[in-house]
Design a protein around this motif. Structure first.
Motif, mmCIF file in Angstrom:
data_model
loop_
_atom_site.group_PDB
_atom_site.id
_atom_site.type_symbol
_atom_site.label_atom_id
_atom_site.label_comp_id
_atom_site.label_asym_id
_atom_site.label_seq_id
_atom_site.Cartn_x
_atom_site.Cartn_y
_atom_site.Cartn_z
ATOM 1 N N THR A 424 0.865 -1.165 0.169
ATOM 2 C CA THR A 424 0.031 0.121 0.104
ATOM 3 C C THR A 424 0.726 1.309 -0.104
ATOM 4 N N LYS A 432 -6.510 1.525 -0.498
ATOM 5 C CA LYS A 432 -5.629 0.863 0.736
ATOM 6 C C LYS A 432 -6.893 -0.263 1.033
ATOM 7 N N GLU A 458 -0.790 -1.350 9.841
ATOM 8 C CA GLU A 458 -1.585 -2.261 8.892
ATOM 9 C C GLU A 458 -1.311 -3.811 9.009
#
Ligand SMILES: Nc1ncnc2c1ncn2[C@@H]1O[C@H](COP(=O)(O)OP(=O)(O)OP(=O)(O)O)[C@@H](O)[C@H]1O
Ligand SMILES: [Mg+2]
Length: 507
Positions: A424, A432, A458
Motif C-alpha cells: 500500500t 488501501k 497495517e
C-alpha cells in the motif's frame, strides 16, 4: 505565517482522454507547511508539476512571489526558487551521489567541472541532514530509502524558497522521517513555503499548518489543519465516509498450503522457516534492513539461495527463478514497482498480459487478443484502476494506480501463494481498503497470502499471524489479535550481538 508566495487560479490541464485538473486553485504562504491531499489520480502531482515547470497548463493564472508566470520552464522555476522532490525516484543509478545532486548545475572552475568543490558541497548538505552516505557512493548501490534522502538533499542544495515534497516519506525509515521533519521545521522557520503531499495521513499532525484537498481533478477546500478532524479530511478526499480502515474477514484455518524450510540467501536471509495455512494472511514485520524483502526475493527466486526447501501442499516445488515460481503458483508483488514491477513504457494492457502469456496463447503460440482484452478489462474493473483506456502507458498513471496494475497482473492468474511486499505504499485511504479486500478475497479462496509491511497498524490490522524479523532471522511469531506494537518492536530488535543493537537503536 507570512505573505502569499504562490497563487494559482483556474488551473486546467488535459491529457489525452483525461481532464487531470479542472479549474483548480492553490495558495501557499511563506513559513507554512501546506499539505496537498487527495486520492490517487486526484491531480496533486500534476498541479505541482505545473508549479515547478515540468508541465505547462492549459488554462489559468500562476503568480509566484507576486509575479505572474506564463509557461514556466523547469530551469526558470528553479531560478525563481521552486524545487520539487518527485514522487518517483529520479536518480541516475550509475552516477555518484554528488553527480546526481549537481546534475545540470555542475560547479565549474574554468572550463572544467570542479569535482572536489561539488563533493565538498554535497558532503556538507549530507552531514547537515545527518545522512550517512558518502558523496562518492554510486546511487544505484544505495537502498531505496537512502536514494530518497539523496533526492531530498538535492532539492535542498538548490536553496529553494518553495519546496514541493511529493510523497517524500513513502520509502523512509522512522528515524529518517524524524530527520526529515526536523529539516522541514527548520525550513519553515527560515520562511520557506513547503508543499507536502502524503498518503500517510497520521504523519500530518507533526508538521502541517494548512491543508488543501482535491478530488477528481477539482479543488475541494483549504483549511487550517487544526480545524479539521481526520474523518473530515478523509471524507472530503474520498467523497464518502470510510467506515473500516482495516476490514477483516474471519475464515477457519485450513490445510497447510505453503512452507519454507531453512531458507538461506545472502547475509539477510538466515535459516528462515515458516508455513502459511489456507484461510490466513501471514504478515512479516520488522525494521528496515531486517531482511524481509530479501526473504521474499529469495522465495520467488530473484536472488540465489544457498540452501532451503520450498513446499506447496506438502510437496517440494522448484522456484529457482521467477519463471519457475510463477509456473509453480507463487507470485511476488515487489516493493519497488517502478523498477521491478512494471514496464512503464508499455501500455497497461501489455503489463498485465506479459506474465500471463501462457494463459493467453493458443497452441500455436498466438496471443488471443480477445482473451487479452477480457483479462485487462477485468483487472481494471476489479481494482478500479483510474485510466482512460488500457492502451495508455503505465508511466502516465498516478502512483497509486501504477501499484494497482502491478497487483492486477498477478490476480489475473490462478496462483496458490501471493506475496505482497509493502503493497500500500503511496496508495490512498480508499484504495488501501480495496487492496485489503483483495487480500481477504484471496484468503477466503484458500490462497496463501503473505504480506510484508513496515506499517505496524497495517500488519496488525490485516494479518492473522505475524512473523517478526530482525537481522535476517525470524525472531518471533505472534497472533495479530493478541499482540501489541511494543511486543513486535521488541522482537524486531532482537539482535545477536551488541554492535547491531546500537545500529537498531539508531533506527
Ligand atoms: N503524463 C501524463 N499523461 C497522461 N495522463 C496523465 C499524465 N500524468 C498524469 N496523468 C493523469 O492525470 C490524472 C492525475 O494524476 P496525478 O499523477 O496528478 O495524480 P495524483 O493526485 O498525484 O495521484 P497519486 O496519489 O496516485 O500520486 C490521472 O488520471 C493520471 O492518469
Ligand atoms: Mg502523485
Amino acid at each position: 505565517m507570512g505573505e502569499t508566495i504562490v497563487s494559482m487560479n483556474g488551473i486546467c490541464k488535459y491529457f489525452p482522454g483525461v481532464k487531470a485538473l479542472d479549474n483548480v486553485q492553490f495558495e501557499l504562504r511563506s513559513g507554512e507547511v501546506m499539505a496537498l491531499l487527495g486520492e490517487n489520480g486526484a491531480g496533486k502531482s500534476t498541479l505541482m508539476k505545473i508549479l515547478s515547470g515540468v508541465y505547462t497548463r492549459d488554462a489559468g493564472t500562476m503568480d509566484i512571489f507576486g509575479k505572474p508566470y506564463g509557461d514556466l520552464l523547469p530551469k526558470q522555476a528553479q531560478q525563481v526558487g521552486v524545487a520539487i522532490i518527485h514522487q518517483e525516484l529520479n536518480m541516475c543509478p550509475h552516477l555518484t551521489v554528488t553527480e546526481n545532486m549537481f546534475l545540470g548545475r555542475e560547479i565549474q572552475r574554468g572550463l572544467c567541472v570542479d569535482k572536489r568543490a561539488m563533493e565538498k558541497a554535497a558532503e556538507q548538505i549530507l552531514s547537515e541532514l545527518k545522512i550517512d552516505i558518502s558523496p562518492t557512493d554510486r546511487v544505484g548501490d544505495l537502498p531505496v530509502s537512502k536514494q530518497q534522502m539523496v533526492e531530498i538533499a538535492k532539492a535542498l542544495s538548490i536553496k529553494a524558497r518553495i519546496l514541493i515534497m511529493d510523497e517524500p516519506t513513502s520509502a523512509l525509515t522512522a528515524k529518517e522521517i524524524d530527520e526529515l521533519f526536523r529539516i522541514i521545521r527548520k525550513l519553515r522557520e527560515d520562511g520557506c513555503g513547503i508543499v507536502y503531499i502524503s498518503h500517510r495521513l497520521e504523519e500530518l499532525q507533526h508538521i502541517v499548518d494548512r491543508v488543501t484537498i482535491m478530488r477528481d481533478g477539482q479543488y475541494i477546500m483549504t483549511a487550517n489543519f487544526q480545524d479539521l478532524t481526520m474523518d473530515q479530511i478523509i471524507t472530503n478526499m474520498v467523497g464518502r465516509e470510510i467506515k473500516e480502515k482495516f476490514p477483516r474477514v474471519e475464515c477457519p484455518r485450513g490445510e497447510k498450503v505453503f512452507e519454507v524450510r531453512h531458507l538461506n540467501a545472502g547475509r539477510l536471509v538466515r535459516d528462515v522457516s515458516f508455513s502459511v495455512y489456507a484461510g490466513e494472511i501471514v504478515g512479516i514485520a520488522g525494521l528496515m534492513g531486517a531482511g524481509r524483502t530479501e526473504t521474499t526475493r529469495a522465495i520467488f527466486g530473484v536472488d540465489p539461495r544457498t540452501s532451503g526447501e520450498i513446499l506447496l501442499d506438502g510437496k517440494p516445488i522448484s522456484c529457482k527463478n521467477p519463471r519457475q515460481s510463477i509456473q509453480s503458483g507463487v507470485v511476488l508483488i515487489p516493493e519497488d514497482r517502478k523498477k521491478d514491477g512494471l514496464c512503464t513504457k508499455l501500455p497497461i494492457r501489455k503489463n498485465i498480459a506479459l506474465p500471463n502469456l501462457d494463459l493467453l496463447c493458443n497452441k500455436f503460440g498466438v496471443i488471443s487478443s480477445r482473451k487479452e482484452s477480457e483479462m485487462c478489462d477485468k483487472a481494471v474493473a476489479d481494482l478500479r484502476i483510474k485510466t482512460p483506456s488500457v492502451e495508455v502507458n503505465a508511466s502516465t498513471l498516478s502512483g497509486g494506480n501504477q501499484q494497482k496494475v502491478v497487483v492486477g497482473k498477478w490476480l489475473a492468474r490462478k496462483s496458490r501463494v501471493v506475496i505482497f511486499d509493502e503493497p500500500t505504499r503511496g496508495i490512498d485511504v480508499a484504495a488501501k481498503v480495496e487492496i485489503y479486500n483483495i487480500m481477504n478475497q484471496l484468503k477466503q479462496q484458500g490462497i496463501a497470502v503473505i504480506c510484508v509491511s513496515s506499517e505496524l497498524p497495517e500488519v496488525m490490522g490485516i494479518a492473522d499471524r505475524i512473523l517478526v524479523m530482525c537481522d535476517g532471522r525470524i525472531t518471533g511469531e505472534v497472533m495479530a489479535k493478541e499482540t501489541t506494537q511494543s511486543e513486535i518492536l521488541t522482537l524486531a530488535t532482537q539482535f545477536e550481538n551488541k554492535f547491531t543493537v546500537a545500529a537498531a537503536e539508531e533506527e
